[in-house]
Design an enzyme around this catalytic site. Structure first.
Site, PDB file in Angstrom:
ATOM      1  N   THR A 434       0.872  -1.174   0.000  1.00  0.00           N
ATOM      2  CA  THR A 434       0.000   0.000   0.000  1.00  0.00           C
ATOM      3  C   THR A 434       0.909   1.224   0.000  1.00  0.00           C
ATOM      4  O   THR A 434       1.672   1.427   0.960  1.00  0.00           O
ATOM      5  CB  THR A 434      -0.890   0.031   1.256  1.00  0.00           C
ATOM      6  OG1 THR A 434      -1.598  -1.200   1.323  1.00  0.00           O
ATOM      7  CG2 THR A 434      -1.879   1.176   1.199  1.00  0.00           C
ATOM      8  N   LYS A 509      -7.579   1.452  -2.845  1.00  0.00           N
ATOM      9  CA  LYS A 509      -7.128   0.975  -1.527  1.00  0.00           C
ATOM     10  C   LYS A 509      -7.234   2.077  -0.464  1.00  0.00           C
ATOM     11  O   LYS A 509      -7.724   1.847   0.643  1.00  0.00           O
ATOM     12  CB  LYS A 509      -5.682   0.490  -1.665  1.00  0.00           C
ATOM     13  CG  LYS A 509      -4.995   0.131  -0.370  1.00  0.00           C
ATOM     14  CD  LYS A 509      -5.549  -1.138   0.237  1.00  0.00           C
ATOM     15  CE  LYS A 509      -4.939  -1.398   1.603  1.00  0.00           C
ATOM     16  NZ  LYS A 509      -5.539  -2.551   2.253  1.00  0.00           N
ATOM     17  N   LYS A 584      -0.544   5.031   8.483  1.00  0.00           N
ATOM     18  CA  LYS A 584       0.087   5.285   7.183  1.00  0.00           C
ATOM     19  C   LYS A 584      -0.991   5.437   6.097  1.00  0.00           C
ATOM     20  O   LYS A 584      -0.966   6.385   5.309  1.00  0.00           O
ATOM     21  CB  LYS A 584       1.014   4.116   6.825  1.00  0.00           C
ATOM     22  CG  LYS A 584       1.652   4.250   5.451  1.00  0.00           C
ATOM     23  CD  LYS A 584       2.392   2.993   5.000  1.00  0.00           C
ATOM     24  CE  LYS A 584       1.478   2.042   4.266  1.00  0.00           C
ATOM     25  NZ  LYS A 584       2.132   0.960   3.574  1.00  0.00           N
TER      26      LYS A 584
END
Ligand code: NAD
Length: 637
Positions: A434, A509, A584
C-alpha cells in the site's frame, strides 16, 4: 474390459462406451482407459481423428460412477475420491487440448462426467434425443469436469441458471449454451461415423449438420438474466421469491432439491471465472478446490446417500434454509496448496521482494501452487517453498513476474530502481504494497519505458487472507499487465478488480482504508459508550451485527475480545493490521485528498486519532482495533 471398446478403424481412433444398462456411467477404469488410448494415438500417424460414441439410445454417459466414491468416503477415505477427480479432470484437460480432432456423438443423457468426456472435444454432435445437464448441485457438488468453463462462457447469466437448477438442455439449447456444436439427425450418425473412419476428415460433419428448432432456453433468457445477475445465492433466491411467475416458481422448485452450499459455491465460482483470463485450467483448478473438500466439508456424501443409496430424495443439507455464510463459500474455494491440481509444466518463475507478515504467506502460496519462487527481504526472512536470493536484483533477474510487498512508497521507489534494470524484457512487475498514488504511477512509468508490464495491486484481507489465499486485489495498469498478473491473483486471493490505469489500485485501496479507519473508530467508540451505559458487549454485537450499524469492523473483526468471530482482540490486540499501518494509510488518503482538493473530514479526524494513539498513547505495535481499550479508558475530556 467390457465396459468400453477401444480400437482403431481406418483413420479413426474409436472409443465406444458400452455400459448401456448403467446409462454408460463412467468408472475409474474407463477414465484411465480413455486416457491411455489418447496418449497412444497422439503420436500414431494412422489415427487422424478420435471418435467417441456410446451404446444404447438412452445415454451417451449419465455421469461418473459415484457408488465407489460413497463407499470410500463414508469410511473416512477421502483420498480415493480426490485421486479419482484429479485423474478425471486431467483426462478432461487432455481431451480439450488434444492435438487431433475429437468428435463425440451425444445421444440421450450427457451429464456430469459425461460432459467432461463428451463436451471438450473439437466437434460435439447432438440430435433429437440429446439431453445435456450439469446436475452436480443435486448431490452436493459444484458443476465440475471443466463444465464450469462452458457455464462461465454461456450467454448472460445462463451459466448460473444451468449450474444451480441442473436444467436439461435439448440439442438446440446445448448449442446455444456452448456445450455442443452440430445438430445432425441421429438416423445419419452411423453413416457419418463410417465416413470419419474411412476418411479421417471432419469436413463431413458440418455438411451433415442442419439447424434444430429453437429450444426453450433462448426464450427464457430475459427471465434468467433478471433473476440470476446477483452476486450470491441469497441475491438470486431473493429476486426469485419476490416474483409471482411460472418461471420463478419452477426455478425455485428445481433449486429446492439442490445443496445450498454447492449452489452458493457455483455462483461464486462463475463470478470468479468470468473475464479475459478464463482458461480451462483455471476452471478445473477452482472446481477441484471444491471437490477435494466435498466429502469432508461439503454435502456430497449426504447428497449421494439421499439420491442413490437410501433413495429417500430427502437430503439433510448443511444450510437447509439457503442462507449460506460467505465464509463457508470461501473455505470450500480456498487454494489447495500442495494438493492443487497439477497439469504439468505450467509453473512461472517469480521473484518476490518483501517477505514480511503479508509477503511471506503470499509467496508461500505461489510456491505451493507449483510456481518457482525466489524471494528477498532485507531482514533475511524467508517463506516456505521459496528459494532465497541475496539481493532484490538477484531475486528479480530472469523472472516472468516480480512481486513487491513493502512498507511504503519510498522503499518501493528504491527497490524499483534496483529491480527494473534487472528484469527481463516482457516481464511484469506487480506491486502489492500500500503506497501513495504518486509512487505507484512513478514506478509504473519507469517500468513501462523499459518495456515491462506493471500493475499496482494493493490488497485487502490482512494476514489471515494472505495465509488463506483469500485476499482481494485492487489493480491499476494496462489490460495486458493485469491479464499477466491475474493467474497469480487467483492463487493469492479470491477476487481481483481491475480498477483502471496505473495508480487506480492504490486509489481504491486508500479510499477503502479511509472508510475502514473511520468505521473502526466508530465501532470502538460505540462499544465504549455501550460499556458505560451498562449494555453487555455480546448483546451489542448481536444487535448491531444484524442491524443498520453493521460493518466489517463489527461483523468480521470485532474489536471487543470474546465477542463475534475470532479477531486480534482475542489475542491481546497483536496485529493483524497494525495501528501504525492504518495511520500510514490514513496519511495516504489525506495526502491524496489534499492533492485533488477533496473534502474528507472523517478521514482527517480518523488520521488525527490514530496519530495520537500511535505516537502518544502506546498504540504502536498493537492492532488497529486496540482503539477500543483506548476509548474505554477515556472520558469526554
Ligand atoms: P511488514 O513490515 O511485515 O513487511 C514488509 C517487509 O518488507 C519486511 O519484512 C521488511 O524487512 C521488508 N523490506 C523493507 N525494505 C526492504 C527492501 N529494501 N528490500 C527488501 N525487503 C524490504 O509489513 P506487512 O504487514 O507485510 O505489509 C506489507 C504491505 O502490505 C504494506 O504496504 C502494508 O500497508 C500492506 N498491507 C498490510 C496488511 C496487513 O494486515 N498487515 C493488509 C493490507 C495491506
Amino acid at each position: 474390459m467390457t465396459d468400453i471398446s477401444i480400437r482403431i478403424i481406418g483413420h479413426a481412433g474409436r472409443i465406444t462406451l458400452q455400459r448401456p444398462q448403467a446409462l454408460n456411467a463412467m468408472t475409474y477404469e474407463m477414465c484411465l482407459a480413455i486416457e491411455a488410448a489418447l496418449d497412444t494415438w497422439r503420436d500414431d500417424d494412422t489415427v487422424a481423428v478420435v471418435v467417441l460414441d456410446a451404446e444404447g439410445d438412452r445415454a451417451f454417459c449419465s455421469g461418473g460412477d459415484i457408488a465407489e466414491l460413497y463407499a470410500t468416503g463414508t469410511k473416512g477415505d477421502y483420498a480415493y475420491g480426490q485421486k479419482f477427480w484429479a485423474d478425471e479432470y486431467r483426462l478432461n484437460h487432455k481431451i480439450f487440448h488434444y492435438p487431433k480432432p475429437v468428435i463425440s456423438f451425444l445421444q440421450g443423457f450427457t451429464m456430469g462426467g459425461g460432459v467432461g468426456i463428451g463436451c471438450h472435444g473439437s466437434h460435439r454432435v447432438v440430435g433429437d434425443s440429446s439431453q445435456i445437464a450439469m446436475p452436480e448441485c443435486g448431490i452436493g457438488l459444484v458443476p465440475d469436469v471443466g463444465g464450469s468453463l462452458m457455464l462461465a462462457l454461456a450467454p448472460g447469466q445462463l451459466g448460473e441458471y444451468l449450474g444451480t437448477t441442473a436444467a436439461r438442455m435439448n440439442a438446440s439449447d446445448a448449442i446455444f449454451a456452448g456445450f455442443a456444436d452440430h445438430y445432425v439427425d441421429e438416423a445419419h450418425w452411423p453413416a457419418l461415423i463410417a465416413t470419419l473412419e474411412a476418411t479421417g476428415d471432419t469436413g463431413c460433419i458440418s455438411k451433415a449438420a442442419t439447424s434444430p428448432a429453437p429450444g426453450p432456453l433462448q426464450a427464457a433468457m430475459p427471465d434468467i438474466d433478471r433473476h440470476f445477475h446477483g452476486v450470491s445465492l441469497g441475491d438470486v433466491l431473493t429476486t426469485l421469491k419476490g416474483e409471482d411467475s411460472d418461471f420463478a416458481r419452477d426455478t425455485l422448485k428445481r433449486m429446492s432439491r439442490n445443496s445450498p452450499l454447492a449452489m452458493a459455491c457455483t455462483i461464486e465460482a462463475l463470478n470468479r471465472l468470468r473475464g479475459p483470463s478464463l482458461t480451462l485450467e483455471k476452471a478445473l483448478d477452482l472446481e477441484y478446490r471444491f471437490t477435494a473438500r466435498a466429502m469432508e466439508h461439503g454435502d456430497f456424501l449426504e447428497g449421494i446417500r439421499a439420491a442413490i443409496i437410501d433413495k429417500d430424495r430427502n437430503p439433510k443439507w448443511q444450510y437447509a434454509d439457503g442462507s449460506v455464510p460467505p465464509m463457508a463459500v470461501s473455505k470450500m474455494l480456498m487454494p489447495l496448496g500442495k494438493m492443487a491440481l497439477d497439469f504439468g509444466g505450467t509453473g512461472m518463475k517469480i521473484g518476490f521482494i518483501g517477505l514480511g507478515n503479508m509477503g511471506a504467506p503470499m509467496a508461500a502460496n505461489l510456491a505451493k501452487a507449483g510456481h518457482e519462487v525466489t524471494g528477498f527481504d532485507v531482514a533475511g526472512t524467508t517463506a516456505e517453498g521459496v528459494t532465497s536470493a541475496t539481493s532484490a536484483a538477484e531475486a528479480a533477474a530472469d523472472q516472468d513476474i516480480v512481486i513487491t510487498m513493502l512498507p511504503n512508497g519510498d522503499i518501493l521507489r528504491a527497490v524499483a530502481n534496483d529491480v527494473i534494470p534487472a528484469m527481463k524484457a516482457g516481464a511484469t512487475l506487480i506491486d502489492c504494497s500500500t503506497v501513495d498514488v504518486e509512487s505507484a504511477r512513478a514506478v509504473a512509468a519507469q517500468a513501462e519505458v523499459t518495456g515491462l508490464g506493471c500493475v499496482d495491486a494493493p490488497v485487502s484481507g490482512g494476514i489471515g487472507g494472505a495465509a488463506g489465499g483469500t485476499l482481494t486485489f485492487m489493480a491499476g495498469g494496462t489490460q495486458a499487465a493485469f491479464d499477466a498478473a491475474k493467474p497469480l491473483f487467483d492463487i493469492m486471493g479470491q477476487k481481483a478488480v481491475h480498477c483502471g490505469d496505473a495508480g487506480a489500485g492504490q486509489a481504491a485501496k486508500i479510499c477503502n482504508n479511509m472508510i475502514l479507519g473511520a468505521t473502526m473508530i466508530a465501532t470502538c467508540e460505540a462499544f465504549a459508550l455501550a460499556d458505560k451505559l451498562g449494555l453487555a458487549r455480546d448483546k451489542m454485537f448481536d444487535v448491531v451485527s444484524t442491524s443498520s450499524g453493521y460493518s466489517w469492523t463489527m461483523n468480521a473483526y470485532c474489536p471487543a475480545p470474546g465477542v463475534g468471530p475470532t479477531s486480534p482482540a482475542d489475542n491481546d490486540y497483536q496485529p493483524g493490521f497494525a495501528a501504525e499501518l492504518m495511520l500510514k494509510d490514513l496519511g495516504l488518503s489525506q495526502q491524496a485528498a489534499e492533492a485533488v482538493d477533496a473534502d474528507t473530514p472523517m478521514g482527517q479526524r480518523a488520521l488525527e486519532l490514530y496519530q495520537q494513539f500511535v505516537e502518544n498513547e502506546g498504540g504502536k505495535g498493537k492492532d488497529f482495533s486496540a482503539m477500543l481499550p483506548r476509548f474505554f479508558a477515556r472520558g469526554r475530556g
